[in-house]
Design a protein around this motif. Sequence first.
Motif, mmCIF file in Angstrom:
data_model
loop_
_atom_site.group_PDB
_atom_site.id
_atom_site.type_symbol
_atom_site.label_atom_id
_atom_site.label_comp_id
_atom_site.label_asym_id
_atom_site.label_seq_id
_atom_site.Cartn_x
_atom_site.Cartn_y
_atom_site.Cartn_z
ATOM 1 N N THR A 1 9.325 2.053 6.290
ATOM 2 C CA THR A 1 10.156 1.510 7.362
ATOM 3 C C THR A 1 11.092 0.430 6.835
ATOM 4 N N LEU A 2 12.197 0.256 7.538
ATOM 5 C CA LEU A 2 13.147 -0.796 7.171
ATOM 6 C C LEU A 2 12.601 -2.177 7.499
ATOM 7 N N ASP A 3 12.037 -2.340 8.662
ATOM 8 C CA ASP A 3 11.437 -3.605 9.066
ATOM 9 C C ASP A 3 9.929 -3.389 9.109
ATOM 10 N N GLN A 4 9.245 -3.723 8.002
ATOM 11 C CA GLN A 4 7.819 -3.425 7.886
ATOM 12 C C GLN A 4 6.932 -4.463 8.548
ATOM 13 N N VAL A 5 7.516 -5.545 9.006
ATOM 14 C CA VAL A 5 6.735 -6.517 9.749
ATOM 15 C C VAL A 5 6.668 -6.107 11.215
ATOM 16 N N ARG A 6 7.815 -5.726 11.755
ATOM 17 C CA ARG A 6 7.831 -5.243 13.144
ATOM 18 C C ARG A 6 7.099 -3.919 13.274
ATOM 19 N N GLU A 7 7.261 -3.054 12.291
ATOM 20 C CA GLU A 7 6.628 -1.733 12.301
ATOM 21 C C GLU A 7 6.151 -1.436 10.874
ATOM 22 N N PRO A 8 4.897 -1.755 10.548
ATOM 23 C CA PRO A 8 4.409 -1.561 9.182
ATOM 24 C C PRO A 8 4.568 -0.119 8.722
ATOM 25 N N ARG A 9 4.718 0.032 7.397
ATOM 26 C CA ARG A 9 4.803 1.380 6.837
ATOM 27 C C ARG A 9 3.601 2.208 7.283
ATOM 28 N N MET A 10 3.850 3.468 7.523
ATOM 29 C CA MET A 10 2.785 4.393 7.879
ATOM 30 C C MET A 10 2.409 5.177 6.637
ATOM 31 N N ALA A 11 1.132 5.215 6.330
ATOM 32 C CA ALA A 11 0.668 5.905 5.133
ATOM 33 C C ALA A 11 -0.603 6.680 5.451
ATOM 34 N N TRP A 12 -0.750 7.815 4.781
ATOM 35 C CA TRP A 12 -1.915 8.663 4.937
ATOM 36 C C TRP A 12 -2.387 9.128 3.564
ATOM 37 N N GLY B 1 -11.378 16.722 -1.927
ATOM 38 C CA GLY B 1 -12.829 16.901 -1.968
ATOM 39 C C GLY B 1 -13.436 16.893 -0.582
ATOM 40 N N GLN B 2 -12.917 16.034 0.293
ATOM 41 C CA GLN B 2 -13.442 15.942 1.652
ATOM 42 C C GLN B 2 -12.673 16.800 2.640
ATOM 43 N N ARG B 3 -11.514 17.303 2.198
ATOM 44 C CA ARG B 3 -10.620 18.086 3.062
ATOM 45 C C ARG B 3 -10.340 17.333 4.369
ATOM 46 N N ARG B 4 -9.941 16.090 4.186
ATOM 47 C CA ARG B 4 -9.737 15.231 5.354
ATOM 48 C C ARG B 4 -8.529 14.340 5.142
ATOM 49 N N VAL B 5 -7.708 14.177 6.202
ATOM 50 C CA VAL B 5 -6.587 13.249 6.198
ATOM 51 C C VAL B 5 -7.010 11.973 6.927
ATOM 52 N N ARG B 6 -6.685 10.838 6.351
ATOM 53 C CA ARG B 6 -6.982 9.580 7.042
ATOM 54 C C ARG B 6 -5.810 8.623 6.878
ATOM 55 N N ARG B 7 -5.649 7.745 7.850
ATOM 56 C CA ARG B 7 -4.627 6.707 7.743
ATOM 57 C C ARG B 7 -4.990 5.783 6.593
ATOM 58 N N ALA B 8 -3.963 5.241 5.931
ATOM 59 C CA ALA B 8 -4.201 4.448 4.721
ATOM 60 C C ALA B 8 -3.377 3.166 4.746
ATOM 61 N N GLU C 1 7.996 18.389 6.805
ATOM 62 C CA GLU C 1 7.419 18.370 5.461
ATOM 63 C C GLU C 1 6.677 17.073 5.197
ATOM 64 N N TYR C 2 6.938 16.045 6.013
ATOM 65 C CA TYR C 2 6.352 14.727 5.800
ATOM 66 C C TYR C 2 5.465 14.328 6.974
ATOM 67 N N THR C 3 4.558 15.215 7.340
ATOM 68 C CA THR C 3 3.625 14.940 8.432
ATOM 69 C C THR C 3 2.196 15.079 7.918
ATOM 70 N N PRO C 4 1.213 14.492 8.619
ATOM 71 C CA PRO C 4 -0.181 14.687 8.198
ATOM 72 C C PRO C 4 -0.580 16.157 8.121
ATOM 73 N N THR C 5 -0.008 16.985 8.982
ATOM 74 C CA THR C 5 -0.315 18.415 8.918
ATOM 75 C C THR C 5 0.178 19.010 7.605
ATOM 76 N N ALA C 6 1.393 18.665 7.219
ATOM 77 C CA ALA C 6 1.914 19.144 5.937
ATOM 78 C C ALA C 6 1.087 18.593 4.781
#
Length: 452
Positions: free
Chosen positions: A243-254, A259-266, A440-445
């Motif tokens: 994000t451009l303003d990471q204080v107002r809206e922190p970067r989103m990471a996953w 091994g676990q075949r699982r997506v989690r927020r990071a 292409e840049y979603t948790p599903t992808a």
Amino acid sequence: MHKTPLILTALAALICGNAQAAVSAEAAATLGTRLTPVGAERAGNADGSIPEWTGGLPKDAGRLDAAGFLSNPFEAEQPLLVITAQNAEQHREQLSAGQMAMLKRYPDSYRLRVFPTHRSAALPDQVYQAIARNARLARLVEGGNGLQDLDTAYPFPIPQSGLEVLWNHITRYRGGSTRRSHVQATPLASGTFTPVHFRQQLSYRDKIKGYDPQNPGNVLFYYKQTVTAPARLSGDVVLVHETLDQVREPRMAWLYSAGQRRVRRAPQVAYDGPYPASEGQRVADNLDMFNGAPDRYDWKLLGKKEIYIPYNSYQLDSPQLKYADLVKPGHINSDLTRYEKHRVWVVQATLKDGQRHIYAKRELYIDEDTWQIALADHYDARGTLWRVGEGYSSYRYDQQIPWMGVEALYDLLNGRYIASGMRNEERGGLEFGFEALAAEYTPTALRNAGVR
């Protein structure tokens, strides 16, 4: 002492007094005349060791082979001098504290081969036009932790603060979008390493299909990194919405764990959170020399300085070399690195009271022609110089893209380091400028990309 050049003094009267305001039309008009279109000093230095910028390398400066490797236009050159631990004091004024420390830490192997200076960088005309608009319109948001009215790249070609210089690095032009395969090594002090192979993709917002410049949103770029080897890590994926303003809206990471075949927020993929697959040798905001939100530090612009920095590092990308040729005990092979004298902006970051980070202070050296961080010194809470970063640039003249292919972060205390961006043994070139789907840049992808 870092000396601010006279040209900045001459421009100071032209710049608006508000620290968060764009420069005046009169100051902006110096871009492309007294200054280069990106805001560097067009003239050479007094003794001629830094030449005048005359437009950078032409697109046909060398050859592009079938595997996507560029030829080295300076292959025939020989070093002007070699700086070693024995003669380092003679050159102290042109070296960073980190370079001096590396020479002391590795007196028998680390050295700087200094070559003639070439101001190689050039950008497409449309990027120059965007920079000229940014000079008049772009602004920092309150607190300096984000941007308003950014067009393409380089919001502050005539910077008034350390934060503005930093944002030029963060937003610098990298072709709009990039795909590459590369290798990372975290050798032991003995030099033994296991290569980690990555497939990486980056898309700035204007390279996402359907992007509306009238409604740009807060995402600056999208980033995806997939581990393809070794087997124990293969299939793990990192996804970031920067994000451009990471204080107002922190970067989103996953993170996707194969091994676990699982997506989690990071949320830990930020600041000094551990960076995946780095064996503790790099934190999240070390990648790309510095990335992410600047809000935990006070940023001070110390001025400009002429020093020796890694530059035109085409030899480090040579397909004639193996990774073992580059990765040596303590540091990258000094027989393969190239340094040139360039003017850099010097920015000092000091951790704010009440904030937490493993680095209490950082000093960044940013090349005036590309706004890339070339050197980065990191200090711990005791004031001890701990880690030294070097960014080995190799300008992509075929695409007119300043590029930092290989970067390294050296730990002076434990004798280890991390080197990433190597692609000598890869088969498949760098791809720039493609359009991507937001899907292409979603948790599903992420889940789909991470299947072993």
